[in-house]
Design an enzyme around this catalytic site. Structure first.
Site, short mmCIF file in Angstrom:
data_model
loop_
_atom_site.label_atom_id
_atom_site.label_comp_id
_atom_site.label_asym_id
_atom_site.label_seq_id
_atom_site.Cartn_x
_atom_site.Cartn_y
_atom_site.Cartn_z
N LEU A 101 0.90 -1.21 0.08
CA LEU A 101 0.03 -0.17 0.07
C LEU A 101 1.04 1.24 -0.07
O LEU A 101 1.82 1.22 0.79
CB LEU A 101 -0.94 0.23 1.29
N ASP A 102 0.55 2.28 -0.77
CA ASP A 102 1.38 3.38 -0.78
C ASP A 102 1.37 4.08 0.68
O ASP A 102 0.79 3.69 1.40
CB ASP A 102 0.72 4.55 -1.93
N TYR A 103 2.62 4.73 0.77
CA TYR A 103 2.92 5.58 2.04
C TYR A 103 1.67 6.31 2.47
O TYR A 103 1.60 6.18 3.61
CB TYR A 103 3.99 6.62 1.62
#
Length: 242
Positions: A101-103
């Protein structure tokens, strides 16, 4: 089946790179035969020895994590930012995230040390639904939603049809909350899809992975999957990819 160097690394003998060198040096046997090829894969039933010492295989573990925003989906970060494994309980196994999952994206992320399980779930053909809730800048039109449902042309190709539902919108603030379900796993896919219709993401959260949800968890919480859940998600992925 997993690559031999990965199995050696997971057993805590050496890093992946050093494990490769150990294999090339002829110090590894599989079922009594010396192996010097890096591409070979082994199963849990294979007998692996490093310099004559049998490999102790780690017990597989499976975790469901509610990733907060501002955390890296990795086991380490050169910039010193928080990573998902910082939230793990004290365990002897070395686990890693299944996908990412993105930052700036929060929500459900699975972690394991079972490479076969991880590869199965990440294979493009498994088609396990991943459900996201996005707050967007701009309110999608009915035609925008139909376009998402049909598939959006991105720079890396057209997306598969998505399931999309408008949950709420605020005309004054010109924002909307949308539920979107996809089964692909392209980099920043949901964000790019919504940008393509002119409604960039303000906030994004993965609410569900297959039948797994965040029920009972707060951001930063983690729990082990039950054996039944592991079996269910494995069967789901196998049936989709077959």
């Amino acid at each position: 089946m997993e690559r031999l160097q990965k199995v050696i690394a997971h057993a805590g003998i050496a890093s992946r790179r050093k494990a490769e060198q150990i294999i090339l040096d002829g110090k590894v046997t599989v079922n009594g035969k010396v192996v010097k090829e890096l591409g070979i894969k082994v199963s849990p039933s294979d007998r692996v020895e490093v310099e004559g010492i049998p490999l102790e295989r780690e017990e597989p573990v499976y975790f469901l994590f509610y990733k907060p925003r501002g955390v890296i989906s990795s086991v380490q970060d050169e910039k010193g930012r928080k990573v998902v494994t910082d939230f793990l309980p004290v365990i002897k196994q070395r686990v890693y995230p299944v996908g990412r999952l993105d930052y700036d994206t929060s929500g459900l992320l699975l972690l394991t040390n079972d490479g076969e399980f991880a590869n199965l779930l990440m294979h493009p053909s498994n088609e396990i639904d991943k459900v996201y809730v996005a707050k967007t800048k701009g309110i999608p039109t009915r035609e925008n939603i139909k376009a998402l449902q049909r598939g959006i042309q991105l720079e890396d190709g057209k997306t598969a049809p998505a399931k999309v539902k408008m949950l709420s919108f605020d005309k004054r603030k010109q924002t909307a909350v949308i539920e979107i379900s996809i089964h692909e796993g392209r980099n920043r896919q949901v964000r790019r899809m919504l940008e393509a219709i002119g409604c960039p993401v303000i906030k994004l959260k993965r609410e569900r992975y297959g039948f797994l949800t965040l029920a009972g968890l707060s951001a930063g919480d983690m729990r082990e999957l039950t054996p039944h859940e592991v079996k269910q998600i494995r069967v789901m992925a196998t049936s989709k990819s077959s």
